[in-house]
Design an enzyme around this catalytic site. Structure first.
Site, PDB file in Angstrom:
ATOM      1  N   CYS A  73       0.871  -1.167   0.000  1.00 20.63           N
ATOM      2  CA  CYS A  73       0.000   0.000   0.000  1.00 20.63           C
ATOM      3  C   CYS A  73       0.912   1.222   0.000  1.00 20.63           C
ATOM      4  CB  CYS A  73      -0.858  -0.027   1.268  1.00 20.63           C
ATOM      5  SG  CYS A  73      -1.871   1.441   1.494  1.00 20.63           S
ATOM      6  N   CYS A 192      -0.603   3.724  -6.612  1.00 20.00           N
ATOM      7  CA  CYS A 192      -1.576   3.183  -5.648  1.00 20.00           C
ATOM      8  C   CYS A 192      -1.887   1.777  -6.121  1.00 20.00           C
ATOM      9  CB  CYS A 192      -2.842   4.032  -5.630  1.00 20.00           C
ATOM     10  SG  CYS A 192      -4.171   3.271  -4.672  1.00 20.00           S
TER      11      CYS A 192
HETATM   12  N1  DGL Z   1      -3.941   0.799  -2.089  1.00 18.90           N
HETATM   13  C1  DGL Z   1      -3.490   1.916  -1.340  1.00 18.90           C
HETATM   14  C2  DGL Z   1      -2.259   2.541  -1.940  1.00 18.90           C
HETATM   15  O1  DGL Z   1      -1.493   1.881  -2.617  1.00 18.90           O
HETATM   16  C3  DGL Z   1      -4.428   3.016  -0.984  1.00 18.90           C
HETATM   17  C4  DGL Z   1      -5.800   2.813  -0.769  1.00 18.90           C
HETATM   18  C5  DGL Z   1      -6.513   3.702   0.200  1.00 18.90           C
HETATM   19  O2  DGL Z   1      -6.733   4.890  -0.060  1.00 18.90           O
HETATM   20  O3  DGL Z   1      -6.844   3.149   1.218  1.00 18.90           O
HETATM   21  O4  DGL Z   1      -2.019   3.701  -1.708  1.00 18.90           O
END
Ligand code: DGL
Length: 283
Positions: A73, A192
């Protein structure tokens, strides 16, 4: 320390796009995925809250036996990784490791951009943290970096709207906004882990000559390289070729939604609370 699986953490489903690449690259290893689906998205949350939630997740994965945790993440990597590595880990267990995904992505950039103008599409939290421009400056000081926050994109994915016609409006809007700031961009990082799920639409609204960088392969290569350089950690990782899933939301919802990310793969998630009592109670 006992041996165990590689822990993979994301605020929701996005980390599954990284898990897929890790499993392809390291098929013999065991993985334990944790999605904090009950509290996703993290993107617009404060530094303190993202740190607190991520630290809870890391402690939970440690309690479940993971010697190594990957923050799959960007938002958690941007806002919590350094504090966890420098302050928490020495107290919890200096033998365990937590790795992020921003550095491996940035390392790939050197050979990808010709104009040396790079765009970042990411959550508001990742963009505001300036983690990408700071990391890029360390490795490639000549690259000009421009970021654009896409606050609607993660909710589209988490709510099963990634393929809907309505998603097109929000996707095009953010790409146009990014390119209006710098016309020389020839490489865009999808910063993301949810965004690969929107890839077809992102590609449709991005001029053909611009390269879109998805993180999965780079993170997988980087982890394989890390394990070859750290045999003491590699020896602690079990190899049964299994993947287990934990979610803070309903298991039925997780199973149905995760199937979109991992078509054809049987998923039997278990519910876990990151806030109540000792995480081992839920094992
Ligand atoms: N998947 C997460 C990232 O790579 C973000 C998701 C979220 O906003 O919770 O930043």
């Amino acid at each position: 320390m006992k041996s165990g699986p590689i822990g993979i953490f994301d605020s929701g489903y996005g980390g599954l796009t990284i898990l897929t690449h890790l499993r392809d690259r390291l098929p013999e290893y065991d993985f334990l995925y944790l999605g904090d689906n009950a509290r996703t998205p993290y993107g617009n949350r404060s530094f303190e809250v993202v740190y607190q939630f991520t630290a809870q997740a890391v402690r939970t994965l440690f309690a479940q036996g993971c010697p190594l945790v990957i923050l799959a993440c960007n938002t958690a990597s941007a806002k919590a990784l350094r504090t966890i590595q420098q302050i928490d880990l020495p107290k919890i267990d200096p033998q365990r490791r937590v790795l992020g995904i921003i550095r491996p992505t940035v390392e790939s950039l050197g050979t990808l951009t010709v104009t040396r103008h790079v765009g970042i599409l990411a959550t508001g939290g990742t963009i505001r943290s300036l983690s990408y421009p700071l990391e890029i400056k360390k490795l490639f000081p000549d690259i000009v970096v421009t970021g654009e926050a896409c606050p609607m994109w993660v909710p589209l994915v988490e709510n099963g709207e990634a393929q809907s016609d309505g998603a097109d409006y929000f996707i095009r809007q953010r790409i146009d906004a990014l390119l209006a700031k710098d016309e020389q961009i020839d490489t865009i990082i999808l910063g993301c882990t949810h965004y690969p799920l929107l890839y077809d639409k992102i590609r449709r609204y991005t001029p053909e000559h611009i390269r879109l960088v998805r993180q999965g392969d780079y993170v997988a290569d980087s982890l394989a390289d890390y394990l070859s350089r750290h045999p003491e950690m590699d020896a602690l990782l079990t190899r049964g070729a299994t993947t287990r899933y934990l979610t803070t939301e309903s298991t039925d919802t997780f199973r149905a939604s995760a199937a979109v990310f991992l078509p054809g793969i049987p998923i039997h998630p278990r519910h876990i609370s990151l806030t109540e009592g000792d995480p081992e109670d839920n094992a």
